[in-house]
Design a protein around this motif. Structure first.
Motif, PDB file in Angstrom:
ATOM      1  N   GLY A 156       7.686 -14.962  -2.605  1.00 45.78           N
ATOM      2  CA  GLY A 156       8.141 -15.741  -3.753  1.00 45.78           C
ATOM      3  C   GLY A 156       9.360 -15.136  -4.426  1.00 45.78           C
ATOM      4  N   SER A 157       9.489 -13.827  -4.398  1.00 48.98           N
ATOM      5  CA  SER A 157      10.617 -13.190  -5.068  1.00 48.98           C
ATOM      6  C   SER A 157      10.846 -11.815  -4.457  1.00 48.98           C
ATOM      7  N   ARG A 158      11.939 -11.192  -4.903  1.00 51.70           N
ATOM      8  CA  ARG A 158      12.216  -9.846  -4.409  1.00 51.70           C
ATOM      9  C   ARG A 158      11.132  -8.865  -4.882  1.00 51.70           C
ATOM     10  N   THR A 159      10.647  -9.102  -6.101  1.00 46.44           N
ATOM     11  CA  THR A 159       9.604  -8.210  -6.614  1.00 46.44           C
ATOM     12  C   THR A 159       8.366  -8.278  -5.738  1.00 46.44           C
ATOM     13  N   THR A 160       8.026  -9.471  -5.274  1.00 48.67           N
ATOM     14  CA  THR A 160       6.840  -9.585  -4.413  1.00 48.67           C
ATOM     15  C   THR A 160       7.045  -8.776  -3.137  1.00 48.67           C
ATOM     16  N   PHE A 161       8.249  -8.827  -2.609  1.00 46.33           N
ATOM     17  CA  PHE A 161       8.561  -8.041  -1.406  1.00 46.33           C
ATOM     18  C   PHE A 161       8.346  -6.549  -1.672  1.00 46.33           C
ATOM     19  N   VAL A 162       8.871  -6.079  -2.788  1.00 51.33           N
ATOM     20  CA  VAL A 162       8.729  -4.655  -3.118  1.00 51.33           C
ATOM     21  C   VAL A 162       7.253  -4.309  -3.354  1.00 51.33           C
ATOM     22  N   LEU A 163       6.548  -5.191  -4.044  1.00 50.30           N
ATOM     23  CA  LEU A 163       5.124  -4.929  -4.295  1.00 50.30           C
ATOM     24  C   LEU A 163       4.340  -4.914  -2.989  1.00 50.30           C
ATOM     25  N   ALA A 164       4.693  -5.829  -2.077  1.00 52.93           N
ATOM     26  CA  ALA A 164       3.953  -5.915  -0.814  1.00 52.93           C
ATOM     27  C   ALA A 164       4.137  -4.625  -0.016  1.00 52.93           C
ATOM     28  N   LEU A 165       5.374  -4.156   0.052  1.00 57.69           N
ATOM     29  CA  LEU A 165       5.593  -2.895   0.780  1.00 57.69           C
ATOM     30  C   LEU A 165       4.940  -1.718   0.057  1.00 57.69           C
ATOM     31  N   SER A 166       4.908  -1.809  -1.275  1.00 55.53           N
ATOM     32  CA  SER A 166       4.265  -0.723  -2.034  1.00 55.53           C
ATOM     33  C   SER A 166       2.768  -0.719  -1.782  1.00 55.53           C
ATOM     34  N   ALA A 167       2.168  -1.902  -1.755  1.00 52.54           N
ATOM     35  CA  ALA A 167       0.720  -1.974  -1.518  1.00 52.54           C
ATOM     36  C   ALA A 167       0.395  -1.475  -0.119  1.00 52.54           C
ATOM     37  N   SER A 168       1.325  -1.680   0.807  1.00 56.02           N
ATOM     38  CA  SER A 168       1.119  -1.171   2.162  1.00 56.02           C
ATOM     39  C   SER A 168       1.236   0.350   2.171  1.00 56.02           C
ATOM     40  N   ALA A 169       2.201   0.849   1.416  1.00 52.54           N
ATOM     41  CA  ALA A 169       2.453   2.295   1.432  1.00 52.54           C
ATOM     42  C   ALA A 169       1.325   3.077   0.764  1.00 52.54           C
ATOM     43  N   VAL A 170       0.782   2.512  -0.310  1.00 51.21           N
ATOM     44  CA  VAL A 170      -0.284   3.226  -1.012  1.00 51.21           C
ATOM     45  C   VAL A 170      -1.593   2.995  -0.269  1.00 51.21           C
ATOM     46  N   GLY A 171      -2.068   4.051   0.378  1.00 49.22           N
ATOM     47  CA  GLY A 171      -3.300   3.894   1.153  1.00 49.22           C
ATOM     48  C   GLY A 171      -4.123   5.168   1.096  1.00 49.22           C
ATOM     49  N   LEU A 172      -4.942   5.345   2.098  1.00 48.39           N
ATOM     50  CA  LEU A 172      -5.804   6.520   2.120  1.00 48.39           C
ATOM     51  C   LEU A 172      -4.985   7.802   2.072  1.00 48.39           C
ATOM     52  N   GLY A 173      -3.815   7.774   2.713  1.00 47.80           N
ATOM     53  CA  GLY A 173      -2.963   8.958   2.742  1.00 47.80           C
ATOM     54  C   GLY A 173      -2.651   9.465   1.336  1.00 47.80           C
ATOM     55  N   ASN A 174      -2.388   8.537   0.407  1.00 50.88           N
ATOM     56  CA  ASN A 174      -2.086   8.949  -0.962  1.00 50.88           C
ATOM     57  C   ASN A 174      -3.306   9.561  -1.637  1.00 50.88           C
ATOM     58  N   LEU A 175      -4.463   9.018  -1.297  1.00 51.85           N
ATOM     59  CA  LEU A 175      -5.659   9.430  -2.026  1.00 51.85           C
ATOM     60  C   LEU A 175      -6.245  10.719  -1.474  1.00 51.85           C
ATOM     61  N   TRP A 176      -6.321  10.829  -0.158  1.00 43.87           N
ATOM     62  CA  TRP A 176      -7.076  11.971   0.342  1.00 43.87           C
ATOM     63  C   TRP A 176      -6.243  13.002   1.075  1.00 43.87           C
ATOM     64  N   ARG A 177      -4.928  12.837   1.087  1.00 43.27           N
ATOM     65  CA  ARG A 177      -4.137  13.838   1.799  1.00 43.27           C
ATOM     66  C   ARG A 177      -3.010  14.468   0.997  1.00 43.27           C
ATOM     67  N   PHE A 178      -2.253  13.623   0.281  1.00 40.78           N
ATOM     68  CA  PHE A 178      -1.025  14.150  -0.298  1.00 40.78           C
ATOM     69  C   PHE A 178      -1.269  15.363  -1.193  1.00 40.78           C
ATOM     70  N   SER A 179      -2.178  15.212  -2.153  1.00 34.17           N
ATOM     71  CA  SER A 179      -2.316  16.299  -3.121  1.00 34.17           C
ATOM     72  C   SER A 179      -2.935  17.529  -2.463  1.00 34.17           C
ATOM     73  N   TYR A 180      -3.785  17.305  -1.488  1.00 32.77           N
ATOM     74  CA  TYR A 180      -4.353  18.444  -0.776  1.00 32.77           C
ATOM     75  C   TYR A 180      -3.253  19.207  -0.031  1.00 32.77           C
ATOM     76  N   LEU A 181      -2.399  18.446   0.670  1.00 35.66           N
ATOM     77  CA  LEU A 181      -1.304  19.094   1.403  1.00 35.66           C
ATOM     78  C   LEU A 181      -0.425  19.884   0.452  1.00 35.66           C
ATOM     79  N   SER A 182      -0.145  19.263  -0.692  1.00 37.26           N
ATOM     80  CA  SER A 182       0.696  19.945  -1.662  1.00 37.26           C
ATOM     81  C   SER A 182       0.063  21.265  -2.080  1.00 37.26           C
ATOM     82  N   GLY A 183      -1.224  21.228  -2.335  1.00 39.21           N
ATOM     83  CA  GLY A 183      -1.915  22.446  -2.740  1.00 39.21           C
ATOM     84  C   GLY A 183      -1.920  23.513  -1.644  1.00 39.21           C
ATOM     85  N   GLU A 184      -2.048  23.064  -0.403  1.00 38.88           N
ATOM     86  CA  GLU A 184      -2.179  24.013   0.704  1.00 38.88           C
ATOM     87  C   GLU A 184      -0.850  24.547   1.215  1.00 38.88           C
TER      88      GLU A 184
END
Ligand code: PFF
Length: 454
Positions: free
Chosen positions: A11-39
């Motif tokens: 519908g709009s450019r914002t929807t495109f950005v949101l769609a890619l953002s929703a794809s990008a935010v996944g399990l990796g963000n929740l269970w890996r990123f901060s752990y990797l940063s800590g380690e």
């Protein structure tokens, strides 16, 4: 009246950005990123991750979106058209097929884990872990994994929802989902961060995530950061091609991807702020992956005030994050089938759903006791698929995309698709795509890292 042959568009450019953002935010963000940063060195790791994200992963994503804008939503057809337009061999279409294979394998992992998330939202809400001891929570997870029926039930439900959204189509399905999911994700994270500040250990979290420990930082840290950057942005699975094909005409692709990368990183940091205060509040060792989500956190929530509610919200967050990623993994494969076999969207989604369901079933079965289940990453299919996708296929497709778009396609075509970006941006992007990204990704593939995506 709407033209039935008009190209499908967000519908709009914002929807495109949101769609890619929703794809990008996944399990990796929740269970890996901060752990990797800590380690891997805290602040130093975060900086190398940001550099890898913007200098390597984002340029590859821009290349995928350019392919989709130029050639359409099916990864195979898009690459074929692009090669025809530049008088290059059609052998490159194999890259599109490989991207779809990666998607299917990743999706079969995602539905299994998202199914666990749904089940655990119910357990938390019912107070199953209230005042439980850590060993009991671990035992509960092992027992849960040993019951295939329950897992199959939840994975089927999750897959049904994801397929339903795909069947509803780009505007009424995916477009609506992302407008609902992204604000909901933010609201749930805000709730959990507030909860963590009230009941968690903030000082230990700050120390773990952000203090720079150069002793932990090495060449390996940079490669791990690169692997995570590619995984979290979601390159190499065809999503950029399909979602890019639905983008409105003449959008500034570079700036849109930049926005997605920023959003993805901010969410990963926020997830760290939501999760680790809770983990440290109970003096637990930080860890990643299924152990973090399904053992450490249920135990931690179970032993905190109002942990039932907060724990249930947390698992809903997991499921919603996984849903945005699951539809993003499914859409390119469905688009490819629709185009190659001239199928209706419904039929294509049914076929992809059936294949993924069977693969998910195989994953669940491989986790049964006696099947070599001795810990994640060992011999079960979860570990095998994770390794195959995150460590081999995803970087391989990303590498081939850099070679195809950077070296084989005519620059005039690319410039036209990136007409809204400045000449300087274009030159810089092309330089990164031709030289830096392929070299870095090749190094990543050759390095003997153990870490996968899950
Ligand atoms: N970016 C997701 C994560 O960080 O978990 C993984 C992923 C989802 C990759 C969807 C690709 C994709 F299409």
């Amino acid at each position: 009246m709407a033209d039935p042959n008009a190209p499908v568009r967000w519908g709009s450019r914002t929807t495109f950005v949101l769609a890619l953002s929703a794809s990008a935010v996944g399990l990796g963000n929740l269970w890996r990123f901060s752990y990797l940063s800590g380690e891997y060195g805290g602040g130093a790791f975060v900086i190398s991750y940001v550099l890898c994200l913007f200098l390597i992963a984002a340029p590859v994503m821009v290349a995928e979106v350019v392919l989709g804008r130029y050639g359409g939503s099916s990864p195979v057809a898009a690459i074929r058209r692009a090669c025809d337009g530049s008088l290059r061999s059609r052998g490159w279409t194999l890259v599109g097929a490989l991207a779809c294979l990666t998607s299917v394998l990743m999706l079969s992992l995602y539905i299994v884990v998202a199914g666990w998330g749904m089940a655990y939202a119910g357990f938390m809400q019912a107070g199953v872990f209230s005042a439980a001891r850590a060993a009991e929570v671990g035992e509960h997870f092992a027992q849960f994994l040993a019951e295939p029926m329950q897992q199959v039930y939840w994975q089927s439900l999750f897959l049904l929802v994801a397929s339903g959204i795909i069947v509803l189509g780009v505007r009424r399905g995916l477009g609506v989902l992302v407008w609902l999911a992204v604000p909901a994700l933010l609201a749930m994270l805000a709730f959990l961060i507030k909860y963590g500040f009230d009941y968690g250990d903030i000082a230990a979290t700050r120390n773990f995530l952000f203090s720079t420990r150069l002793v932990d930082f090495s060449g390996e840290s940079v490669l791990v950061a690169l692997g995570h950057a590619l995984f979290t942005l979601g390159v190499g699975v065809g999503t950029g091609i399909s979602y890019g094909a639905y983008a409105p005409q003449r959008i500034p692709i570079g700036r849109s991807i930049f926005a997605v990368a920023v959003f993805d990183s901010v969410l990963a940091l926020l997830a760290g702020l939501a999760i680790f205060p809770i983990v440290f509040a109970n003096n637990m060792e930080p860890n990643a992956g299924p152990g973090l989500l399904f053992i450490s956190l249920p135990y931690a929530f179970g032993n905190l005030m109002q942990g039932e509610l907060a724990g249930a919200v947390f698992f809903l967050l997991v499921v919603l994050a996984a849903l945005g990623s699951a539809v993003a993994l499914m859409e390119p494969v469905v688009a490819m089938l629709m185009q190659l076999a001239r199928l209706e969207r419904f039929t294509a989604a049914l076929i992809v759903g059936a294949v993924v369901w069977l693969l998910g079933l195989a994953v669940v079965m491989s986790l049964q006791p006696g099947q070599g289940w001795a810990g994640f990453g060992e011999r079960n299919l979860l570990g095998v698929f994770d390794m195959l996708t995150a460590r081999i296929l995803l970087p391989l497709v990303a590498l081939l995309v850099t070679l195809l778009v950077g070296w084989r396609l005519r620059p005039e075509i690319l410039r036209l698709e990136l007409a809204r970006e400045s000449a300087l941006f274009f030159s810089l992007w092309r330089f990164l795509l031709r030289y830096i990204a392929p070299l870095a990704i090749a190094l990543l593939m050759l390095a003997p890292l153990r870490a996968g995506g899950v």
